[in-house]
Scaffold this motif. Structure first.
Motif, PDB file in Angstrom:
ATOM      1  N   LEU A   9      91.700  95.153  47.490  1.00 37.53           N
ATOM      2  CA  LEU A   9      91.761  93.749  47.988  1.00 37.53           C
ATOM      3  C   LEU A   9      90.395  93.394  48.468  1.00 37.53           C
ATOM      4  CD1 LEU A   9      94.604  94.455  50.451  1.00 37.53           C
ATOM      5  CD2 LEU A   9      94.623  92.956  48.638  1.00 37.53           C
ATOM      6  N   ALA A  10      89.309  94.265  48.769  1.00 38.27           N
ATOM      7  CA  ALA A  10      88.145  93.995  49.431  1.00 38.27           C
ATOM      8  C   ALA A  10      87.336  93.232  48.097  1.00 38.27           C
ATOM      9  CB  ALA A  10      87.232  95.187  49.716  1.00 38.27           C
ATOM     10  N   ARG A  43      90.610 103.383  51.520  1.00 38.77           N
ATOM     11  CA  ARG A  43      91.875 103.515  50.614  1.00 38.77           C
ATOM     12  C   ARG A  43      91.723 102.765  49.328  1.00 38.77           C
ATOM     13  NH1 ARG A  43      93.971 101.586  55.199  1.00 38.77           N
ATOM     14  NH2 ARG A  43      95.124 100.160  53.852  1.00 38.77           N
ATOM     15  N   SER A  44      92.451 103.302  48.424  1.00 41.14           N
ATOM     16  CA  SER A  44      92.315 102.462  47.039  1.00 41.14           C
ATOM     17  C   SER A  44      92.815 101.213  46.931  1.00 41.14           C
ATOM     18  CB  SER A  44      92.979 103.548  46.021  1.00 41.14           C
ATOM     19  OG  SER A  44      94.265 103.669  46.385  1.00 41.14           O
ATOM     20  N   TYR A  92     100.253  87.101  48.411  1.00 38.12           N
ATOM     21  CA  TYR A  92     100.151  86.971  49.851  1.00 38.12           C
ATOM     22  C   TYR A  92      99.615  88.210  50.556  1.00 38.12           C
ATOM     23  CZ  TYR A  92     101.299  86.357  54.959  1.00 38.12           C
ATOM     24  OH  TYR A  92     101.329  86.410  56.161  1.00 38.12           O
ATOM     25  N   ILE A  93      98.638  88.124  51.484  1.00 39.41           N
ATOM     26  CA  ILE A  93      98.133  89.142  52.111  1.00 39.41           C
ATOM     27  C   ILE A  93      98.215  88.749  53.898  1.00 39.41           C
ATOM     28  CG2 ILE A  93      96.762  90.263  50.326  1.00 39.41           C
ATOM     29  CD1 ILE A  93      94.634  89.316  51.934  1.00 39.41           C
ATOM     30  N   ARG A  94      98.283  89.796  54.664  1.00 42.84           N
ATOM     31  CA  ARG A  94      98.181  89.673  56.164  1.00 42.84           C
ATOM     32  C   ARG A  94      96.795  89.936  56.296  1.00 42.84           C
ATOM     33  NH1 ARG A  94     103.756  91.460  56.830  1.00 42.84           N
ATOM     34  NH2 ARG A  94     102.904  93.387  57.426  1.00 42.84           N
ATOM     35  N   GLY A  95      95.901  89.222  57.076  1.00 41.22           N
ATOM     36  CA  GLY A  95      94.527  89.527  57.452  1.00 41.22           C
ATOM     37  C   GLY A  95      94.298  89.161  58.651  1.00 41.22           C
ATOM     38  N   SER A  96      93.497  89.912  59.490  1.00 42.97           N
ATOM     39  CA  SER A  96      92.733  89.645  60.703  1.00 42.97           C
ATOM     40  C   SER A  96      91.703  88.782  60.725  1.00 42.97           C
ATOM     41  CB  SER A  96      92.142  91.016  61.454  1.00 42.97           C
ATOM     42  OG  SER A  96      91.300  91.407  60.553  1.00 42.97           O
ATOM     43  N   ALA A  97      91.349  88.340  61.708  1.00 41.22           N
ATOM     44  CA  ALA A  97      90.245  87.305  61.787  1.00 41.22           C
ATOM     45  C   ALA A  97      88.881  87.936  61.222  1.00 41.22           C
ATOM     46  CB  ALA A  97      89.856  86.941  63.411  1.00 41.22           C
ATOM     47  N   ALA A 153      91.908  96.086  58.688  1.00 41.34           N
ATOM     48  CA  ALA A 153      92.212  96.039  57.349  1.00 41.34           C
ATOM     49  C   ALA A 153      93.260  95.096  57.038  1.00 41.34           C
ATOM     50  CB  ALA A 153      92.331  97.317  56.768  1.00 41.34           C
ATOM     51  N   PRO A 154      93.082  94.309  55.614  1.00 38.98           N
ATOM     52  CA  PRO A 154      94.206  93.335  55.173  1.00 38.98           C
ATOM     53  C   PRO A 154      95.350  94.428  54.731  1.00 38.98           C
ATOM     54  CG  PRO A 154      92.578  93.691  53.628  1.00 38.98           C
ATOM     55  CD  PRO A 154      92.095  94.574  54.663  1.00 38.98           C
ATOM     56  N   GLU A 155      96.683  93.823  54.790  1.00 38.13           N
ATOM     57  CA  GLU A 155      97.929  94.347  54.332  1.00 38.13           C
ATOM     58  C   GLU A 155      98.432  93.503  53.211  1.00 38.13           C
ATOM     59  OE1 GLU A 155     100.219  95.172  57.802  1.00 38.13           O
ATOM     60  OE2 GLU A 155      99.067  96.761  58.698  1.00 38.13           O
TER      61      GLU A 155
END
Length: 266
Positions: free
Chosen positions: A79-80, A73-74, A40-45, A30-32
């Motif tokens: 983000l999605a 989560r809310s 800015y967010i941290r995202g996986s591949a 999940a992105p953070e």
């Protein structure tokens, strides 16, 4: 046991439309967003692969189902749906009925299979697991908040697409569009004036979470008509020497069609 790819295929089948993107990220992927004040967010591949797939349907041409394989989560929901999208309010988020169900992991799929009598058909398993529709509204304080509505998928012929289209008019009445248009006109009138066509009034309903989902553009055009006739807005008709209409003295004639009104300017 089913693989995640089989579950995702069954979800697309249940969707009943090509306008569907599956949110299949495991919770670890999940992105953070470290700072809520920063974009800015941290995202996986896996996250960036989802963003790529989502972008292909982020065109504002129609509504799009976004079906998650687990309860979110809310903050992850926002983000999605809302992070980096041009037309956030055209994405309709669907989650499993059980908020703790996780069909992104082998353990979660195994538990779901056991809880449904060792189901051997992925389509039946997915149908039994869905659906909750998550949508957003604007509170009286101006905050964007979410609600959930259960969609009945018991009919084996039903699809998420058709079930949700049947539900939208019961959730967002014509009065909801008029109320939102009135507030936008009073607070952000510059969105609609300056030579813009009346048809442009639909844009906020495509882009902003918290406004009614736009399943029929005529609700917005007819809302503009009511505002004009009440004297809260004005329009000019390029087909009639730029005649100005503004009620109650100069209301729009009843014979002016929605199509003609949509081409007038403000």
């Amino acid at each position: 046991m089913f693989q995640k790819s089989e579950i995702a295929a069954a979800v697309r089948h249940l969707a009943g439309t090509d306008r569907v993107v599956v949110y299949d990220l495991h919770e670890d992927d999940a992105p953070e967003r470290p700072n809520p004040a920063s974009p800015y967010i941290r995202g996986s591949a896996a996250w960036w692969d989802f963003v790529r797939r989502r972008r292909a349907l982020d065109d504002g041409e129609n509504l799009t189902l976004m079906v998650s394989l687990r309860g979110l989560r809310s903050d992850e929901r926002l983000l999605a749906v809302n992070w980096g999208t041009a037309f956030a309010n055209t994405f309709l988020l669907i989650e499993p009925t059980d908020p703790w169900l996780d069909l992104t992991s082998s353990d979660g799929i195994r538990q779901a299979t056991k809880s449904h009598g060792e189901e051997t058909d992925a389509n039946r398993l997915v149908r039994a697991a869905y659906a909750e529709w998550v949508y957003w509204f604007t509170s009286a304080e101006g905050d964007t908040e979410s609600k959930m509505a259960t969609l009945d998928m018991a009919d084996p012929e039903s699809t998420l697409w058709q079930t949700l289209w049947d539900r939208l008019p019961r959730t967002f009445s014509p009065a909801a569009y008029l109320s939102s248009l009135t507030l936008l006109t009073l607070k952000e009138g510059e969105l609609f004036t300056g030579g813009r066509e009346v048809a442009r009034a639909i844009v906020p309903f495509l882009t902003r979470l918290g406004l009614p989902v736009l399943y029929d553009a005529r609700h917005v055009i007819r809302g503009v008509r009511e505002l004009v006739n009440a004297g809260l807005a004005w329009v000019q008709d390029p087909e009639d020497n730029w005649r100005v209409y503004r009620g109650p003295v100069e209301p729009l004639p009843a014979e002016v069609t929605d199509e003609r009104l949509a081409l007038m300017v403000r």
